[in-house]
Design a protein around this motif. Structure first.
Motif, short mmCIF file in Angstrom:
data_model
loop_
_atom_site.label_atom_id
_atom_site.label_comp_id
_atom_site.label_asym_id
_atom_site.label_seq_id
_atom_site.Cartn_x
_atom_site.Cartn_y
_atom_site.Cartn_z
N ALA A 131 31.25 45.15 -67.79
CA ALA A 131 31.95 45.33 -69.08
C ALA A 131 33.30 45.97 -68.84
O ALA A 131 34.32 45.53 -69.40
N PHE A 180 34.92 50.60 -101.77
CA PHE A 180 34.88 50.56 -100.32
C PHE A 180 35.73 51.66 -99.68
O PHE A 180 35.89 51.68 -98.46
N ASN A 183 38.12 51.91 -105.91
CA ASN A 183 37.70 51.07 -104.78
C ASN A 183 36.35 51.55 -104.24
O ASN A 183 36.27 52.61 -103.62
N ALA A 212 37.03 44.26 -69.32
CA ALA A 212 38.03 44.91 -70.18
C ALA A 212 39.34 45.13 -69.43
O ALA A 212 40.43 44.87 -69.95
N LEU A 267 36.32 42.39 -100.24
CA LEU A 267 35.19 43.11 -99.64
C LEU A 267 33.94 42.95 -100.51
O LEU A 267 32.83 42.74 -100.00
N ALA A 268 34.10 43.05 -101.84
CA ALA A 268 32.96 42.93 -102.76
C ALA A 268 32.35 41.53 -102.68
O ALA A 268 31.13 41.37 -102.69
N GLU A 322 30.28 41.25 -99.56
CA GLU A 322 29.20 42.20 -99.34
C GLU A 322 27.87 41.45 -99.26
O GLU A 322 27.52 40.68 -100.16
N ASP A 323 27.14 41.65 -98.19
CA ASP A 323 25.88 40.95 -97.95
C ASP A 323 26.07 39.44 -98.05
O ASP A 323 25.17 38.72 -98.49
N SER A 359 40.90 49.73 -72.33
CA SER A 359 40.16 49.37 -71.12
C SER A 359 40.17 50.51 -70.11
O SER A 359 39.24 50.64 -69.31
N SER A 405 46.78 47.05 -68.01
CA SER A 405 45.66 46.64 -68.86
C SER A 405 45.73 47.41 -70.18
O SER A 405 46.49 48.37 -70.32
N MET A 454 26.40 36.32 -105.51
CA MET A 454 26.39 37.47 -104.60
C MET A 454 25.08 38.23 -104.74
O MET A 454 24.68 38.59 -105.83
N GLU A 512 42.07 42.35 -68.81
CA GLU A 512 43.10 42.04 -69.81
C GLU A 512 44.36 42.84 -69.44
O GLU A 512 44.76 43.77 -70.14
N PRO A 515 39.72 45.23 -102.16
CA PRO A 515 38.34 45.52 -102.59
C PRO A 515 37.61 44.30 -103.14
O PRO A 515 36.40 44.17 -102.96
#
Lengths: 271, 280
Positions: free
Chosen positions: B111, A23, A21, B115, B19-20, B23-24, A98, A94, A1, B118, B16
């Motif tokens: 756009a 994050f 955490n 949208a 996520l760790a 990361e990058d 939207s 929709s 990493m 849908e 977490p």
């Protein structure tokens, strides 16, 4: 990493991590104020909106004025194109998102939309309360030789080319904001509205009142464009929800379209 | 292969630690751009290979990694024949057209139109739902059910059957030309398209008199190609744009605000009578 080297540079927001955490934020600061430990319960939504964009708290008079503008803009009504667009999402079932996307796209335009506010605020920045400068600006709007994704303006920004007199609600909003404005901008607009309308050959529009008020409050044209988009969404949301799957009762304009180059029925010619 | 019914997927790879680890660190076999001048999509070179193929083949390869020029031609035909009506009264098109009348940009118009496509009464939900219905019906038939029961149960449970019925009009004028087009590609004889027509026979005789709509017909043909609802949905995501751009351009070229203006008296108000805020 790999270790993280890049970061988000901002003056708006800072966070401290939770111990369990990295994050999750333990505390969130908006321009130095602890949002959940201090601001929550103390400030109104409008004050927080101001803080997010301006990074300093508004004066009470400024917050009152932005609040009044927010009420004035919240629902353009179901006939207005951006709300009509949101309702088109509602009738067909929709996604809720939207409906707002439709309201934003249609409400972004330069005819009465956020681009109108942006351009009108540019005029305010350039012309201020100088009537001669406004006359010159309306007669000879600036021309950019480069092309752009935005359609060209076909009217003086902030005025309604399809209007007759200035509608009562537009004047009511202008009058109310004029009372709240401690500065010279809105009183000057109120005093010179008819002269400007005559010059523009069109009445002042809601977008013009919003542009003046947002300029008076010190917002840049970019900030004003963004706020106008945001503040007109509540009505779009409400009307889209109300029209949910209501297609049988929603205008389809079945007899409202006439084709001028109909080739008539023909047999398939692709074989 | 018939795809499994949708169930909530509770991922074990979460929290977490996940996520760790990420990361990058985005690990992908999908695609990337290399600044020295190479692009890879699903293991193939874009500039020297994929990029020279028809756009629809590239699009479908990006979705599922499958190379099938006949199916790409089919999807293209479906888009041209059935999903690109240039009428600003249709709700998704109307959004694009309204963006023209208010002088917004072409991309914002598209756009929003995409949208709004849908939708439940038309567009992406019936497109996806019709394929899902055929697969579920087929599984129930394989388990010994009778088609009539499957259809009535679907109607009772969901009050509609995706792929059948249509707002504004009942018959769908697109089905016949689509079937002719499918035939030109050697499609249209498979088990699922036959099932789709069998279901129509049942619903036509019902009180609702539902006929098969274009989503039902396309679903039958697509199911016979073994496509998943996910694939079908992704492939259909852009299917309406060729009808929207003309609507935007048309209203952009006409006076601002001229698309379906409504006078004040066109509001048929059904709410509370006039009252004063703060009054007792």
């Amino acid at each position: 990493m790999k270790p993280s080297k890049e970061s988000i540079v901002t003056k708006i927001w800072n966070e401290e991590p939770e111990p369990d955490n990295p994050f999750a934020a333990r505390a969130c600061y908006c321009s130095g104020f602890d949002v959940y430990g201090d601001l929550l319960g103390k400030i109104s939504w409008i004050q927080y909106l101001w803080l997010l964009i301006r990074l300093e708290p508004p004066e009470p008079a400024q917050a009152r004025m932005l609040e009044a503008l927010a009420v004035g803009l919240a629902n353009p009504g179901p006939r207005e194109p951006s709300v009509h667009a949101a309702m088109c999402a509602g009738v067909g079932g929709s996604t809720r998102a939207s409906a707002l996307i439709a309201a934003l796209s249609v409400g972004a335009g330069n005819l009465g939309g956020a681009r109108d506010v942006f351009a009108a605020m540019g005029n305010w920045a350039d012309c201020g309360t100088d009537l001669a400068a406004w006359r010159e600006r309306i007669r000879n709007p600036p021309v950019d030789e480069r092309d752009d994704v935005w359609p060209s303006f076909e009217h003086p920004p902030g005025f309604d080319p399809n209007g007759a007199g200035c509608p009562t609600p537009v004047r009511q909003l202008l009058n109310h904001l004029t009372v709240l404005d401690p500065g010279p901008v809105l009183p000057w607009l109120q005093q010179n509205r008819e002269v400007l309308q005559h010059e523009a050959d069109a009445p002042l529009a809601f977008s013009g009142v919003a542009a003046a008020a947002l300029h008076a409050l010190g917002f840049t044209p970019e900030q004003g464009e963004m706020l106008f988009l945001l503040l007109r969404l509540p009505g779009a949301a409400a009307h889209a929800l109300e029209q949910k799957m209501n297609w049988a009762k929603f205008p389809f304009f079945g007899n409202g379209l006439r084709l001028t180059d109909d080739p008539g029925p023909s047999s398939p010619d692709h074989e | 292969m018939t795809p499994a019914h949708r169930v909530p997927i509770m991922s074990e790879d979460k929290g977490p630690e996940m996520l760790a680890r990420c990361e990058d660190n985005w690990v992908t076999a999908m695609g990337a751009w290399f600044p020295e001048g190479r692009v890879v999509l699903r293991g193939k070179d874009v500039l020297n290979d994929l990029g020279h193929r028809p756009w629809m083949e590239y699009f479908i390869y990006g979705i599922n990694g499958q190379e099938d020029s006949r199916f790409a031609r089919f999807v293209e035909g479906v888009w041209a024949l059935t999903t690109s009506y240039p009428d600003p009264r249709l709700w998704n098109n109307r959004v694009a057209a309204l963006a023209g009348t208010t002088r917004s940009t072409g991309v914002l118009a598209l756009a929003a139109g995409i949208a709004v496509s849908e939708a439940s009464l038309y567009g992406l939900r019936p497109i996806r739902g019709a394929l899902d219905f055929l697969y579920r019906a087929d599984r129930k038939l394989a388990d010994g059910a009778i088609l009539e029961d499957v259809v009535w149960e679907e109607l009772r449970t969901y009050r509609n059957v995706f792929g059948y019925g249509r707002p504004i009009t009942s018959a769908d004028e697109r089905v016949a030309p689509l079937m002719k087009f499918a035939d030109s590609l050697g499609m249209g004889k498979g088990k699922f398209i036959q099932l789709a027509f069998e279901v129509e026979k049942i619903l036509k005789q019902s009180r609702l008199k539902y006929q098969m709509n274009i989503a039902g017909a396309v679903a039958g043909l697509v199911a016979d190609e073994g496509r998943t609802p996910d694939d079908h949905y992704y492939m259909a995501a852009l299917s309406f744009v060729a009808g929207m751009m003309p609507c935007y351009i048309d209203s952009l070229g006409k006076p601002g605000g001229s698309l379906f203006p409504l006078r004040v008296t066109r509001i048929d108000y059904k709410g509370a009578p006039p009252r004063r805020w703060g009054a007792a």
